[in-house]
Motif scaffolding. Sequence first.
Motif, PDB file in Angstrom:
ATOM      1  N   ARG A   1      59.455  34.401  46.309  1.00 61.80           N
ATOM      2  CA  ARG A   1      58.241  34.861  46.983  1.00 61.80           C
ATOM      3  C   ARG A   1      58.009  36.326  46.656  1.00 61.80           C
ATOM      4  N   THR A   2      56.757  36.670  46.389  1.00 58.27           N
ATOM      5  CA  THR A   2      56.435  38.045  46.020  1.00 58.27           C
ATOM      6  C   THR A   2      55.590  38.741  47.071  1.00 58.27           C
ATOM      7  N   GLY A   3      55.214  38.039  48.113  1.00 62.59           N
ATOM      8  CA  GLY A   3      54.427  38.664  49.172  1.00 62.59           C
ATOM      9  C   GLY A   3      52.933  38.497  48.969  1.00 62.59           C
ATOM     10  N   LEU A   4      52.193  39.262  49.715  1.00 64.63           N
ATOM     11  CA  LEU A   4      50.738  39.216  49.704  1.00 64.63           C
ATOM     12  C   LEU A   4      50.197  39.658  48.348  1.00 64.63           C
ATOM     13  N   VAL A   5      49.259  38.907  47.783  1.00 67.99           N
ATOM     14  CA  VAL A   5      48.711  39.258  46.477  1.00 67.99           C
ATOM     15  C   VAL A   5      47.256  39.723  46.534  1.00 67.99           C
ATOM     16  N   LEU A   6      46.501  39.316  47.551  1.00 65.67           N
ATOM     17  CA  LEU A   6      45.102  39.728  47.675  1.00 65.67           C
ATOM     18  C   LEU A   6      44.685  39.605  49.130  1.00 65.67           C
ATOM     19  N   GLU A   7      44.047  40.647  49.639  1.00 67.21           N
ATOM     20  CA  GLU A   7      43.606  40.660  51.035  1.00 67.21           C
ATOM     21  C   GLU A   7      42.088  40.705  51.120  1.00 67.21           C
ATOM     22  N   GLY A   8      41.565  40.217  52.254  1.00 66.92           N
ATOM     23  CA  GLY A   8      40.147  40.353  52.532  1.00 66.92           C
ATOM     24  C   GLY A   8      39.805  41.827  52.768  1.00 66.92           C
ATOM     25  N   GLY A   9      38.514  42.113  52.801  1.00 65.80           N
ATOM     26  CA  GLY A   9      38.064  43.486  52.983  1.00 65.80           C
ATOM     27  C   GLY A   9      38.452  44.060  54.336  1.00 65.80           C
ATOM     28  N   THR A  10      38.410  45.368  54.433  1.00 63.97           N
ATOM     29  CA  THR A  10      38.795  46.055  55.667  1.00 63.97           C
ATOM     30  C   THR A  10      37.600  46.492  56.503  1.00 63.97           C
ATOM     31  N   SER A  11      36.416  46.515  55.911  1.00 67.47           N
ATOM     32  CA  SER A  11      35.198  46.885  56.631  1.00 67.47           C
ATOM     33  C   SER A  11      34.479  45.622  57.106  1.00 67.47           C
ATOM     34  N   GLU A  12      33.905  45.669  58.291  1.00 66.11           N
ATOM     35  CA  GLU A  12      33.162  44.509  58.798  1.00 66.11           C
ATOM     36  C   GLU A  12      31.995  44.133  57.900  1.00 66.11           C
ATOM     37  N   ASP A  13      31.547  45.027  57.041  1.00 65.20           N
ATOM     38  CA  ASP A  13      30.449  44.751  56.118  1.00 65.20           C
ATOM     39  C   ASP A  13      30.912  44.066  54.834  1.00 65.20           C
ATOM     40  N   ASP A  14      32.213  43.970  54.608  1.00 67.75           N
ATOM     41  CA  ASP A  14      32.725  43.357  53.388  1.00 67.75           C
ATOM     42  C   ASP A  14      32.483  41.855  53.389  1.00 67.75           C
ATOM     43  N   PHE A  15      32.146  41.313  52.213  1.00 65.16           N
ATOM     44  CA  PHE A  15      31.846  39.879  52.118  1.00 65.16           C
ATOM     45  C   PHE A  15      33.075  39.016  52.369  1.00 65.16           C
ATOM     46  N   ASP A  16      34.262  39.599  52.297  1.00 59.66           N
ATOM     47  CA  ASP A  16      35.497  38.847  52.522  1.00 59.66           C
ATOM     48  C   ASP A  16      36.296  39.391  53.712  1.00 59.66           C
ATOM     49  N   PHE A  17      35.582  40.026  54.658  1.00 58.88           N
ATOM     50  CA  PHE A  17      36.226  40.634  55.817  1.00 58.88           C
ATOM     51  C   PHE A  17      36.999  39.620  56.667  1.00 58.88           C
ATOM     52  N   ALA A  18      36.444  38.430  56.860  1.00 58.65           N
ATOM     53  CA  ALA A  18      37.099  37.414  57.699  1.00 58.65           C
ATOM     54  C   ALA A  18      38.203  36.672  56.958  1.00 58.65           C
ATOM     55  N   GLY A  19      38.297  36.872  55.652  1.00 58.41           N
ATOM     56  CA  GLY A  19      39.402  36.275  54.922  1.00 58.41           C
ATOM     57  C   GLY A  19      39.044  35.746  53.553  1.00 58.41           C
ATOM     58  N   ILE A  20      40.091  35.323  52.875  1.00 61.43           N
ATOM     59  CA  ILE A  20      39.987  34.751  51.540  1.00 61.43           C
ATOM     60  C   ILE A  20      40.547  33.339  51.608  1.00 61.43           C
ATOM     61  N   GLY A  21      39.798  32.398  51.032  1.00 61.87           N
ATOM     62  CA  GLY A  21      40.219  31.005  51.116  1.00 61.87           C
ATOM     63  C   GLY A  21      40.555  30.427  49.761  1.00 61.87           C
ATOM     64  N   THR A  22      39.922  29.336  49.437  1.00 60.60           N
ATOM     65  CA  THR A  22      40.196  28.599  48.212  1.00 60.60           C
ATOM     66  C   THR A  22      40.027  29.501  46.997  1.00 60.60           C
ATOM     67  N   ARG A  23      40.925  29.350  46.039  1.00 56.25           N
ATOM     68  CA  ARG A  23      40.876  30.160  44.839  1.00 56.25           C
ATOM     69  C   ARG A  23      41.240  29.314  43.635  1.00 56.25           C
ATOM     70  N   ALA A  24      40.875  29.817  42.460  1.00 54.56           N
ATOM     71  CA  ALA A  24      41.205  29.150  41.200  1.00 54.56           C
ATOM     72  C   ALA A  24      41.527  30.217  40.167  1.00 54.56           C
ATOM     73  N   LEU A  25      42.432  29.890  39.250  1.00 54.48           N
ATOM     74  CA  LEU A  25      42.880  30.838  38.234  1.00 54.48           C
ATOM     75  C   LEU A  25      42.633  30.299  36.840  1.00 54.48           C
ATOM     76  N   THR A  26      42.402  31.229  35.907  1.00 52.52           N
ATOM     77  CA  THR A  26      42.316  30.878  34.496  1.00 52.52           C
ATOM     78  C   THR A  26      42.812  32.064  33.686  1.00 52.52           C
ATOM     79  N   LYS A  27      43.378  31.778  32.500  1.00 56.78           N
ATOM     80  CA  LYS A  27      43.723  32.868  31.586  1.00 56.78           C
ATOM     81  C   LYS A  27      42.415  33.494  31.132  1.00 56.78           C
ATOM     82  N   TRP A  28      42.402  34.832  31.125  1.00 57.23           N
ATOM     83  CA  TRP A  28      41.153  35.535  30.825  1.00 57.23           C
ATOM     84  C   TRP A  28      41.484  36.874  30.197  1.00 57.23           C
ATOM     85  N   ARG A  29      40.906  37.120  29.067  1.00 57.53           N
ATOM     86  CA  ARG A  29      41.120  38.361  28.343  1.00 57.53           C
ATOM     87  C   ARG A  29      42.611  38.654  28.214  1.00 57.53           C
TER      88      ARG A  29
END
Length: 146
Positions: A14-42
């Motif tokens: 386990r490496t711990g937390l990798v990405l957090e939602g925003g810290t301001s109430e105006d952030d689009f991800d303030f309430a959290g981050i959900g489903t995600r997908a990964l791809t090799k890129w650049r």
Amino acid sequence: FGAESRDRGDSWTRTGLVLEGGTSEDDFDFAGIGTRALTKWRDGWLMIYEGVDKSSTHRFGAAFRKKGTSTKWTKLNGGTPILEPGKAPFGEWTKQVIGTPYIVTMPNGALRLYHCAKDGPNGKMSIGVVESKTGDITPESWTAVF
């Protein structure tokens, strides 16, 4: 949380937390981050994720992790959404919710993003796809695929 394997999946750490939602109430991800997908890129990995704001609106954000670096991800597009429900290139049928991103890097470097969407409380969930022919993630780089 994150996890990594140095022996092709035989054991994981386990490496711990990798990405957090925003810290301001105006952030689009303030309430959290959900489903995600990964791809090799650049020269690393691209993550497309569902960000949820304080009013429960779901939008797509992007984060990047350079190959060979720590497990921390860096938000792209200035930490703002790359795609929003009901806005171009999405059609009217996405105006209530978008979610469940699935990103694919095409052989030519283009990106395809498959997603679910719904147009209203009585609508049915459907699947759509948008494409960035340049492989960029900025909002204006995406077009709907019909």
